[in-house]
Write a protein that holds these residues in place. Sequence first.
Motif, PDB file in Angstrom:
ATOM      1  N   GLY A  25       0.793  -1.223   0.000  1.00 11.47           N
ATOM      2  CA  GLY A  25       0.000   0.000   0.000  1.00 11.47           C
ATOM      3  C   GLY A  25       0.819   1.263   0.000  1.00 11.47           C
ATOM      4  O   GLY A  25       1.987   1.286   0.355  1.00 11.47           O
ATOM      5  N   GLU A  26       0.189   2.376  -0.375  1.00 13.33           N
ATOM      6  CA  GLU A  26       0.857   3.661  -0.453  1.00 13.33           C
ATOM      7  C   GLU A  26       1.120   4.205   0.936  1.00 13.33           C
ATOM      8  O   GLU A  26       0.376   3.965   1.867  1.00 13.33           O
ATOM      9  N   ALA A  27       2.206   4.936   1.081  1.00 13.41           N
ATOM     10  CA  ALA A  27       2.527   5.569   2.355  1.00 13.41           C
ATOM     11  C   ALA A  27       3.049   6.961   2.091  1.00 13.41           C
ATOM     12  O   ALA A  27       3.481   7.282   1.002  1.00 13.41           O
ATOM     13  N   ILE A  28       3.012   7.796   3.103  1.00  8.68           N
ATOM     14  CA  ILE A  28       3.422   9.182   2.967  1.00  8.68           C
ATOM     15  C   ILE A  28       4.631   9.434   3.848  1.00  8.68           C
ATOM     16  O   ILE A  28       4.682   8.994   4.983  1.00  8.68           O
ATOM     17  N   LEU A  29       5.628  10.129   3.333  1.00 11.15           N
ATOM     18  CA  LEU A  29       6.786  10.469   4.149  1.00 11.15           C
ATOM     19  C   LEU A  29       6.375  11.382   5.287  1.00 11.15           C
ATOM     20  O   LEU A  29       5.662  12.359   5.067  1.00 11.15           O
ATOM     21  N   PRO A  30       6.822  11.121   6.526  1.00 10.03           N
ATOM     22  CA  PRO A  30       6.489  11.992   7.634  1.00 10.03           C
ATOM     23  C   PRO A  30       7.159  13.348   7.503  1.00 10.03           C
ATOM     24  O   PRO A  30       8.317  13.443   7.127  1.00 10.03           O
ATOM     25  N   ASP A  31       6.401  14.398   7.811  1.00 11.24           N
ATOM     26  CA  ASP A  31       6.914  15.764   7.917  1.00 11.24           C
ATOM     27  C   ASP A  31       7.728  16.172   6.702  1.00 11.24           C
ATOM     28  O   ASP A  31       8.905  16.476   6.779  1.00 11.24           O
ATOM     29  N   MET A  32       7.086  16.186   5.544  1.00 15.90           N
ATOM     30  CA  MET A  32       7.784  16.537   4.318  1.00 15.90           C
ATOM     31  C   MET A  32       8.266  17.978   4.323  1.00 15.90           C
ATOM     32  O   MET A  32       9.257  18.313   3.699  1.00 15.90           O
ATOM     33  N   ALA A  33       7.560  18.868   5.029  1.00 18.13           N
ATOM     34  CA  ALA A  33       7.997  20.265   5.066  1.00 18.13           C
ATOM     35  C   ALA A  33       9.351  20.382   5.739  1.00 18.13           C
ATOM     36  O   ALA A  33      10.253  21.069   5.260  1.00 18.13           O
ATOM     37  N   THR A  34       9.513  19.680   6.874  1.00 21.00           N
ATOM     38  CA  THR A  34      10.801  19.685   7.559  1.00 21.00           C
ATOM     39  C   THR A  34      11.880  19.087   6.674  1.00 21.00           C
ATOM     40  O   THR A  34      12.993  19.592   6.588  1.00 21.00           O
ATOM     41  N   ALA A  35      11.535  17.994   5.985  1.00 22.42           N
ATOM     42  CA  ALA A  35      12.509  17.342   5.122  1.00 22.42           C
ATOM     43  C   ALA A  35      12.951  18.262   3.998  1.00 22.42           C
ATOM     44  O   ALA A  35      14.131  18.364   3.686  1.00 22.42           O
ATOM     45  N   LEU A 268       8.579  14.403  -5.616  1.00 24.01           N
ATOM     46  CA  LEU A 268       7.149  14.330  -5.900  1.00 24.01           C
ATOM     47  C   LEU A 268       6.297  14.492  -4.653  1.00 24.01           C
ATOM     48  O   LEU A 268       5.071  14.547  -4.741  1.00 24.01           O
ATOM     49  N   GLY A 269       6.931  14.548  -3.490  1.00 21.52           N
ATOM     50  CA  GLY A 269       6.209  14.884  -2.271  1.00 21.52           C
ATOM     51  C   GLY A 269       5.466  13.758  -1.607  1.00 21.52           C
ATOM     52  O   GLY A 269       4.749  13.982  -0.635  1.00 21.52           O
ATOM     53  N   SER A 270       5.593  12.533  -2.102  1.00 23.90           N
ATOM     54  CA  SER A 270       4.931  11.406  -1.450  1.00 23.90           C
ATOM     55  C   SER A 270       5.685  10.129  -1.768  1.00 23.90           C
ATOM     56  O   SER A 270       6.376  10.030  -2.784  1.00 23.90           O
ATOM     57  N   VAL A 271       5.543   9.152  -0.893  1.00 22.39           N
ATOM     58  CA  VAL A 271       6.171   7.851  -1.104  1.00 22.39           C
ATOM     59  C   VAL A 271       5.313   7.043  -2.068  1.00 22.39           C
ATOM     60  O   VAL A 271       4.119   6.844  -1.830  1.00 22.39           O
ATOM     61  N   GLY A 272       5.913   6.598  -3.151  1.00 26.65           N
ATOM     62  CA  GLY A 272       5.158   5.826  -4.125  1.00 26.65           C
ATOM     63  C   GLY A 272       5.015   4.371  -3.727  1.00 26.65           C
ATOM     64  O   GLY A 272       5.751   3.870  -2.882  1.00 26.65           O
ATOM     65  N   HIS A 273       4.042   3.694  -4.338  1.00 22.88           N
ATOM     66  CA  HIS A 273       3.959   2.246  -4.169  1.00 22.88           C
ATOM     67  C   HIS A 273       4.296   1.588  -5.503  1.00 22.88           C
ATOM     68  O   HIS A 273       4.063   2.138  -6.580  1.00 22.88           O
TER      69      HIS A 273
END
Length: 411
Positions: A25-35, A268-273
């Motif tokens: 499943g798709e997941a989102i990187l935590p705290d992308m703004a900080t990253a 791209l701002g998100s973790v792909g699956h």
Amino acid sequence: MLASADERHACGHCEPCLRRRSGQGEAILPDMATASRAVRSVPPGGCQGRTNIESNTTAGGGPPGEGEMETVQEIVVLGGGRQAVRHLACYGKLREELGIGIAAVVDPAEDRRANCRAVLAAAGFDADSSRLVADLEHLDGTLDLDSTVVDVVVPTRLHYSLAAAASQMGARHLIVEKPLAHSLEEAFRFLDLSGTVHVLENYLFSAVTATMLECLESLGSRPFFMRTEFSKDRRPDSSKGRGTSPGYVPHVFTVEMPHQVAVANRMLGSVGHVVDAWDEDMVLPDGTLAGHGEGAIVLMHEGGVTSCHFSSLNGFRHRGATHRTATVYCTDGARVRGRFASTPDLRAGVEVFRNDRRIASHDLTDDSLTRALGGSLEAFRRRQPGPNDVHFGIEVLRIIDRGFQLAAEAR
């Protein structure tokens, strides 16, 4: 426009959440703004112009509180091979700005230890004051690992065992080469270690990555596709058994692909699956190395954005050359292409196109390895999380692990 940090964010810090997401499943990187801020905050060439690492411990002599500065002055490097030598050279570039020293280098081979001593001297360190020992146990009780950074630069199959040993000896700051672990299951075990672990993913800190992000933000364009290629000629090393052991040959997905996945997730701002993957063997005059030749992983990101990542260890177009590029294609005809450093002069660049006409060009010096090491040291000093923590390492390995499965099914 790229989604905002709030729109991209979802829980990814807790262990149950990460374990649930270790499947397809798709997941989102935590705290992308900080990253994203962390990528932009490290200037070219490392931490040039920054103040030296300073001590600001509490009155009782204990660890500093939240937001206070922490003393991080000594580094122990576990490993003395080719990549460890590169790390030592990078620390030499950071030596004066960050006031750091090399407390010890640990490697079982006497010839590699001798080579590291020469590298330390060339990098400006007092090689005679650094301990060069064959085993980590030789340092037990002789170093204050509580205020020392331990840099794990050994074959991937040894990452966890050495990191765990250092943690048990009191190390609270660890840098581990990518990929984080030999398997996804082993990567989760890093969550149980005390202290802070950073995965050394230097392309997150690359000047090329930062410039591409800035160009995309300036354009206000919406990406719909991204392509990366990280290829190099590993045939001479692989034919000599470098990085291999009886019964083990590193898969092509574990060499360059972690870099590519990390750059795509950041850009791209998100973790792909993973939606597709394939691999091929490396054919050498004296035999075949299974899954070691070339391959690709295709990811689907938020909003239907696709990224495709190809890597060949047979060299760029099967020639003895290194080639590392990333290109983002946007719905309005804009295209941003980054060329990462692949030669000793560290020259790199970013080009921006609109409807196939080049509208901007940026020539860069991209010492991403020095930038990444400096970024981790700075984060340790400031007691701040980095974009390359254990959760990041697990997410990358989740993608690689799923790539293994689909590539095996495609054979």
